[in-house]
Design an enzyme around this catalytic site. Structure first.
Site, PDB file in Angstrom:
ATOM      1  CB  SER A 108      27.372  32.753  66.215  1.00  0.00           C
ATOM      2  OG  SER A 108      26.200  32.555  65.777  1.00  0.00           O
ATOM      3  N   GLY A 136      18.331  35.214  56.311  1.00  0.00           N
ATOM      4  CA  GLY A 136      17.800  34.607  55.032  1.00  0.00           C
ATOM      5  C   GLY A 136      16.266  35.328  54.745  1.00  0.00           C
ATOM      6  CB  SER A 143      20.447  38.585  59.821  1.00  0.00           C
ATOM      7  OG  SER A 143      20.671  38.014  58.736  1.00  0.00           O
ATOM      8  CG  HIS A 166      17.003  46.636  43.665  1.00  0.00           C
ATOM      9  ND1 HIS A 166      18.198  45.842  43.699  1.00  0.00           N
ATOM     10  CD2 HIS A 166      16.030  45.880  44.232  1.00  0.00           C
ATOM     11  CE1 HIS A 166      17.979  44.344  44.168  1.00  0.00           C
ATOM     12  NE2 HIS A 166      16.550  44.597  44.643  1.00  0.00           N
ATOM     13  N   GLY A 226      15.839  38.699  54.161  1.00  0.00           N
ATOM     14  CA  GLY A 226      15.780  39.892  53.632  1.00  0.00           C
ATOM     15  C   GLY A 226      15.734  41.004  54.762  1.00  0.00           C
ATOM     16  CG  LEU A 227      13.690  40.693  57.599  1.00  0.00           C
ATOM     17  CD1 LEU A 227      12.770  40.171  58.856  1.00  0.00           C
ATOM     18  CD2 LEU A 227      12.881  41.918  57.193  1.00  0.00           C
ATOM     19  CG  ASP A 284      20.778  46.336  53.580  1.00  0.00           C
ATOM     20  OD1 ASP A 284      19.781  46.877  53.668  1.00  0.00           O
ATOM     21  OD2 ASP A 284      21.106  45.423  52.977  1.00  0.00           O
TER      22      ASP A 284
HETATM   23  C1  GLA Z   1      19.939  44.474  49.460  1.00  0.00           C
HETATM   24  C2  GLA Z   1      21.367  45.177  49.340  1.00  0.00           C
HETATM   25  C3  GLA Z   1      20.746  46.805  49.705  1.00  0.00           C
HETATM   26  C4  GLA Z   1      19.982  46.953  48.621  1.00  0.00           C
HETATM   27  C5  GLA Z   1      18.852  46.225  48.632  1.00  0.00           C
HETATM   28  C6  GLA Z   1      17.592  46.299  47.440  1.00  0.00           C
HETATM   29  O1  GLA Z   1      19.351  44.450  50.877  1.00  0.00           O
HETATM   30  O2  GLA Z   1      21.980  44.814  50.693  1.00  0.00           O
HETATM   31  O3  GLA Z   1      22.346  47.311  49.647  1.00  0.00           O
HETATM   32  O4  GLA Z   1      20.537  47.267  47.545  1.00  0.00           O
HETATM   33  O5  GLA Z   1      19.009  44.848  48.360  1.00  0.00           O
HETATM   34  O6  GLA Z   1      17.125  47.623  47.871  1.00  0.00           O
END
Ligand code: GLA
Length: 353
Positions: free
Chosen positions: A65, A120, A125, A32, A122-123, A170
Site C-alpha cells: 500500500s 480516520g 476508506s 445509524h 469517517g469517509l 458503506d
Molecule cells: C459507520 C458504519 C455504517 C453506519 C454508520 C452510521 O460508518 O460502518 O455501517 O452504521 O457508521 O450511520
C-alpha cells in the site's frame, strides 16, 4: 525501500492484469439506521482507493500500500483467520477469507493499493479498500457476483475478520453509488434508487470538513448502540426498529426502559428524515435539505449521543456563517461534518469552520 513511486512491475516483477477503483462516501442523511434495517442516502466522493492486481497460483496473497509505507506484506491464503492479520492488511485479507468461506475457490494475488480517501475521517476508506479488492477478485477469478453480493462479502470481512460490527451502508455506497446521484438504499432488502442530485445547477455546494479528531471510545460505543437498538426491537416484538414509524413511536416509547427511548427516537425520526430528503431532491429543491441535515445533527447529538464537542462546534460555526444546514456524517465520535452552502459562500463558510 518502498516508496509511493513503486510501480506494480517494480514491486512484483510483472505487469498487473487490471486496475480497479472504489470511492469513499459521505452520507447525506440516514445515520445509524442501516443496522436497524432502515434508510440511508450516501453519495460517492471523488476520492478513491485503487488496486492494481494479478492472480497467483501458489496460495500467496501479496499486498503493498502506498499509504502503508512498509514493505510488501505476504500472507498465506490458507492461513487467513479472523483476528490473525493486524492493521490495514486485515481488510484485503478479510475479503479473500470471506470469499473462500462463502465457497469461492479463489487463490492468491499480487496487489498494489493506493488511496486518496482520507483515513480516520469517517469517509469510509476501509469499506472502499474492502470493495476494491472484492471487485478485483470478482473480475480476476470470473466469479460473476453482483455489486450488492460483493458489498455483503466486504461487510462480512469487516464484521467477522476485522471484528467491526458495521452495517451495510458503506460497502453498498462503495459498490453502487453513481456520479450525479445520491444512493437511496433500503437496508432491509438492499433495494436501491439512484436519486439525481445537481447542487451546482441550484447554485449550491456541499462542503465536507474533516475535524481531524477521532475519539477512541468510538469502537466499543458503536457496538453498544447497535445492541441497544436490537434490545429495543426485541422488547417491542419487532424484527428491527425499521418496522416502527412516527405514528407508532409515542406508544412504543412507553414500553421501553428510559435508556433505550432516545435511541429509538433517533432511528425512527432519522428514517423519516431520509424520506424527506429524497422527496426534496426529487422535487428539485435541494436547498430544502438544509433543515433536514441540521435536525439530523441535533438528533445524533441529543438522542443518539455520538457527536462530540468538535463536530458540534463545526456545525454551529457553519450555520452561523450562513450554511443552509450542517451535520456530522458517519459513525460519529469525531470525523467529518457536511455543510450545505451557496456555492459563492463555500470559501467563507469553510474558513469560518
Ligand atoms: C459507520 C458504519 C455504517 C453506519 C454508520 C452510521 O460508518 O460502518 O455501517 O452504521 O457508521 O450511520
Amino acid at each position: 525501500m518502498s516508496t509511493s513511486a513503486n510501480t506494480f512491475t517494480e514491486l512484483y516483477g510483472r505487469a498487473p492484469e487490471g486496475e480497479w477503483a472504489a470511492p469513499g462516501r459521505v452520507n447525506l442523511i440516514g445515520e445509524h439506521t442501516d443496522y436497524n434495517d432502515g434508510f440511508v442516502l450516501p453519495i460517492a466522493l471523488p476520492q478513491t482507493v485503487r488496486a492494481r492486481a494479478a492472480r497467483r497460483t501458489d496460495g500467496v496473497l501479496r499486498l503493498w500500500s502506498a499509504q502503508g509505507g512498509g514493505p510488501v506484506t505476504e500472507l498465506r491464503v490458507a492461513d487467513l483467520a479472523p483476528g490473525a492479520v493486524p492493521g490495514w492488511a486485515g481488510y484485503p485479507g478479510g475479503v479473500v477469507w470471506a470469499l473462500r468461506e462463502a465457497g469461492y475457490r479463489v487463490d492468491g494475488a499480487d496487489l498494489r493499493l493506493d488511496s486518496d480517501v482520507p483515513s480516520g475521517a469517517g469517509l469510509s476508506s476501509s469499506a472502499a479498500l474492502e470493495c476494491v479488492v472484492a471487485a478485483a477478485y470478482n473480475d480476476l477469478y470470473g466469479l460473476g457476483l453482483s455489486a450488492p453480493e460483493l458489498a455483503l462479502l466486504a461487510q462480512r470481512a469487516e464484521n467477522a475478520f476485522v471484528g467491526v460490527p458495521c452495517g451495510i451502508m458503506d460497502q453498498m455506497a462503495a459498490m453502487c453509488c453513481r456520479p450525479g446521484a445520491a444512493l437511496f438504499l433500503d437496508s432491509r432488502d438492499l433495494t436501491i434508487r439512484q436519486v439525481p442530485i445537481d447542487l451546482a445547477a441550484a447554485g449550491l455546494a456541499l462542503l465536507v470538513l474533516d475535524t481531524r479528531v477521532k475519539h477512541d471510545l468510538g469502537d466499543g460505543a458503536y457496538a453498544a448502540l447497535r445492541s441497544g437498538c436490537e434490545k429495543a426491537a426485541a422488547v417491542l416484538g419487532l424484527p428491527a426498529l425499521r418496522s416502527l414509524d412516527a405514528a407508532g413511536l409515542p406508544a412504543a416509547l412507553t414500553r421501553l426502559p428510559a435508556e433505550l427511548q432516545p435511541l429509538v427516537r433517533h432511528v425512527v425520526s432519522e428514517n423519516a428524515r431520509v424520506q424527506a430528503a429524497v422527496a426534496a431532491l426529487e422535487a428539485g429543491d435541494p436547498a430544502a435539505l438544509g433543515p433536514i441535515l441540521t435536525a439530523g445533527h441535533a438528533s445524533l447529538r441529543d438522542d443518539y449521543r455520538v457527536s462530540c464537542p468538535e463536530t458540534d462546534l463545526a456545525v454551529e460555526a457553519a450555520l452561523a456563517a450562513g450554511a443552509y444546514g450542517a451535520r456530522m456524517t458517519g459513525g460519529g465520535f469525531g470525523g467529518s461534518v457536511i455543510a450545505l452552502v451557496d456555492a459563492t459562500a463555500a470559501d467563507r463558510v469553510a474558513a469560518a469552520v
